[in-house]
Design an enzyme around this catalytic site. Structure first.
Site, PDB file in Angstrom:
ATOM      1  CE  LYS A   1       6.945  -1.538  17.289  1.00 26.73           C
ATOM      2  NZ  LYS A   1       6.683  -0.669  16.132  1.00 26.73           N
TER       3      LYS A   1
ATOM      4  CE  LYS B   1      -0.515   5.415  13.613  1.00 26.68           C
ATOM      5  NZ  LYS B   1       0.642   5.244  12.731  1.00 26.68           N
TER       6      LYS B   1
ATOM      7  CE  LYS C   1      -1.987  -2.822  13.613  1.00 25.19           C
ATOM      8  NZ  LYS C   1      -0.589  -2.565  13.772  1.00 25.19           N
TER       9      LYS C   1
HETATM   10  P1  TYM Z   1       5.321  -0.611  12.578  1.00 23.20           P
HETATM   11  O1  TYM Z   1       6.489  -0.144  13.371  1.00 23.20           O
HETATM   12  O2  TYM Z   1       3.959  -0.332  13.090  1.00 23.20           O
HETATM   13  O3  TYM Z   1       5.416  -2.166  12.323  1.00 23.20           O
HETATM   14  C1  TYM Z   1       6.587  -2.740  11.773  1.00 23.20           C
HETATM   15  C2  TYM Z   1       6.231  -3.901  10.864  1.00 23.20           C
HETATM   16  O4  TYM Z   1       5.502  -4.898  11.590  1.00 23.20           O
HETATM   17  C3  TYM Z   1       4.288  -5.186  10.925  1.00 23.20           C
HETATM   18  N1  TYM Z   1       3.240  -5.463  11.921  1.00 23.20           N
HETATM   19  C4  TYM Z   1       2.425  -6.510  11.861  1.00 23.20           C
HETATM   20  N2  TYM Z   1       2.313  -7.514  10.971  1.00 23.20           N
HETATM   21  C5  TYM Z   1       1.373  -8.458  11.200  1.00 23.20           C
HETATM   22  N3  TYM Z   1       0.552  -8.437  12.285  1.00 23.20           N
HETATM   23  C6  TYM Z   1       0.628  -7.447  13.207  1.00 23.20           C
HETATM   24  N4  TYM Z   1      -0.165  -7.460  14.273  1.00 23.20           N
HETATM   25  C7  TYM Z   1       1.593  -6.411  13.021  1.00 23.20           C
HETATM   26  N5  TYM Z   1       1.933  -5.301  13.709  1.00 23.20           N
HETATM   27  C8  TYM Z   1       2.940  -4.726  13.018  1.00 23.20           C
HETATM   28  C9  TYM Z   1       3.955  -3.931  10.132  1.00 23.20           C
HETATM   29  O5  TYM Z   1       3.090  -4.228   9.056  1.00 23.20           O
HETATM   30  C10 TYM Z   1       5.329  -3.496   9.687  1.00 23.20           C
HETATM   31  O6  TYM Z   1       5.730  -4.195   8.541  1.00 23.20           O
HETATM   32  N6  TYM Z   1       4.847   2.560   8.795  1.00 23.20           N
HETATM   33  C11 TYM Z   1       5.657   1.473   9.286  1.00 23.20           C
HETATM   34  C12 TYM Z   1       7.135   1.818   9.392  1.00 23.20           C
HETATM   35  C13 TYM Z   1       7.724   2.303   8.129  1.00 23.20           C
HETATM   36  C14 TYM Z   1       7.956   1.543   6.948  1.00 23.20           C
HETATM   37  C15 TYM Z   1       8.544   2.447   6.031  1.00 23.20           C
HETATM   38  C16 TYM Z   1       7.735   0.210   6.607  1.00 23.20           C
HETATM   39  C17 TYM Z   1       8.152   3.570   7.893  1.00 23.20           C
HETATM   40  N7  TYM Z   1       8.639   3.652   6.650  1.00 23.20           N
HETATM   41  C18 TYM Z   1       8.930   2.019   4.753  1.00 23.20           C
HETATM   42  C19 TYM Z   1       8.114  -0.196   5.313  1.00 23.20           C
HETATM   43  C20 TYM Z   1       8.704   0.694   4.426  1.00 23.20           C
HETATM   44  C21 TYM Z   1       5.147   1.100  10.669  1.00 23.20           C
HETATM   45  O7  TYM Z   1       4.569   1.883  11.350  1.00 23.20           O
HETATM   46  O8  TYM Z   1       5.475  -0.104  11.069  1.00 23.20           O
END
Ligand code: TYM
Length: 337
Positions: free
Chosen positions: A200, A114, A197
């Site tokens: 969004k 990032k 991957k």
């Molecule tokens: P975020 O918003 O990027 O993604 C949400 C969830 O979706 C999963 N994910 C994927 N899994 C498989 N393949 C992909 N291409 C893919 N893209 C996204 C992510 O692994 C995630 O589980 N940091 C986290 C948000 C967060 C969080 C937490 C998660 C904040 N606090 C506490 C768990 C526990 C995030 O940015 O997710």
């Protein structure tokens, strides 16, 4: 309090939910709500690390909640809430940051990525992203955290901070949570643009959103990156082609996948046919989500009710933990909301 295992996970409100979010995280959320005590939230604090002046945060939050519900999350089974509705999380984040070190935070891969992507905004929130994530998780004393593969390292950091707190202040206070997926291995769903991957904010053609209309979805799939085709029998698939097969793995019937696999191996495959099949299967898979999203979108009162109900339940759990944490560290004895 029940003695069910506690589960916590969240998603940032930085765009619509895509198949990566679904297969990496939400599919597990839906299953886990049946047997565990679940807390699923919308990580709006975290979204500020990359989107400091969000155009319409409230609407983005509402959209994620609608998509959570459309995907099968049930507010009577799981606690669905907004991260910023829990000031207790911010307080625990502050405590954890006192014992989080620059060196370890700077080594986190997502921080480095990032920082590279937004060199003019390498903010302290970005650096301490893993401590906020740890606070989200341990504020409810979670045991399991359903996430995709990309969150593995953040989860390692959570384990480090939970252990460190225990070692410094109070042995065994926080459970040490594990990253979780029903299929055992954490999942990584690829994008359509040939590498990496599904994400969004990886560009228009990369992700298939649960809410994409069928025409748009098909167009994206038909434009997916391929190559000029295999030239030797049984040759290894290059990344872009393997990605299409990996996407088929989650939406297409196994016998159809093996037909395409055979065609690849004897060099008769036509990528156009494969893409048509993939698009059709994705359209069928996402159809029920689209319908429920449309229904829920016109039900503001219900959405508000769900949000308020979740806030109340989540605060009950969080305030209990933060009261104990304050006492353990040595702050004033009573904390009340
Ligand atoms: P975020 O918003 O990027 O993604 C949400 C969830 O979706 C999963 N994910 C994927 N899994 C498989 N393949 C992909 N291409 C893919 N893209 C996204 C992510 O692994 C995630 O589980 N940091 C986290 C948000 C967060 C969080 C937490 C998660 C904040 N606090 C506490 C768990 C526990 C995030 O940015 O997710």
């Amino acid at each position: 309090m029940t003695n069910k295992e506690i589960v916590v996970s969240g998603i940032r409100p930085t765009g619509n939910l895509h198949l990566g979010n679904y297969f990496g995280a939400i599919k597990n959320f839906v299953k886990m709500q049946e047997t565990n005590e679940c807390f699923f939230f919308i990580a709006d604090y975290h979204s500020l690390t990359t989107h400091p002046t969000p155009g319409d945060l409230q609407n983005n939050v509402k959209q994620v909640l609608i998509e959570y519900l459309a995907a099968g999350l049930d507010p009577d089974k799981a606690t669905l809430y907004l991260q910023s509705d829990l000031p207790e999380t911010a307080e625990l984040y502050l405590f954890l940051n006192m014992n989080a070190y620059m060196g370890e935070l700077e080594r986190v891969t997502t921080f480095k990525e990032k920082a590279r992507k937004q060199p003019d905004n390498v903010n302290a929130g970005l650096l301490t992203y893993p401590t906020l994530m740890a606070a989200d998780i341990i504020i409810h004393k979670a045991a399991k955290v359903p996430v995709g593969k990309d969150q593995e390292q953040n989860l390692e950091m959570t384990r480090t901070y939970a252990r460190r707190f225990n070692n410094m202040y109070s042995k065994d206070f926080f459970p040490i949570p594990t990253a979780y997926n029903f299929g055992e291995q954490l999942v990584k769903i690829p994008g359509l643009d040939g590498s990496g991957k599904m994400g969004k904010s990886e560009g228009e053609g990369n992700a298939i959103f649960l809410n994409d209309d069928p025409k748009k979805l098909k167009k994206k799939v038909m434009r997916a990156v391929t190559d000029s085709g295999p030239t030797e029998k049984n040759q290894e698939k290059p990344e872009a082609i393997q990605n299409l097969f990996s996407l088929m793995d989650v939406v297409t019937a196994p016998e159809i996948i093996s037909q395409f696999d055979d065609q690849y191996n004897d060099c008769t495959i036509r990528y156009g046919d494969l893409k048509k099949q993939l698009a059709e299967d994705m359209i069928n898979f996402t159809e029920p989500f689209r319908e429920r999203i449309a229904e829920l979108s016109s039900n503001d009162d219900y959405i508000k009710k769900v949000m308020n109900m979740g806030k109340e339940k989540a605060r009950e759990s969080a305030s209990r933990t933060i009261e104990e944490v304050r006492q353990i560290i040595g702050f004033r004895k009573y904390y009340s909301i």
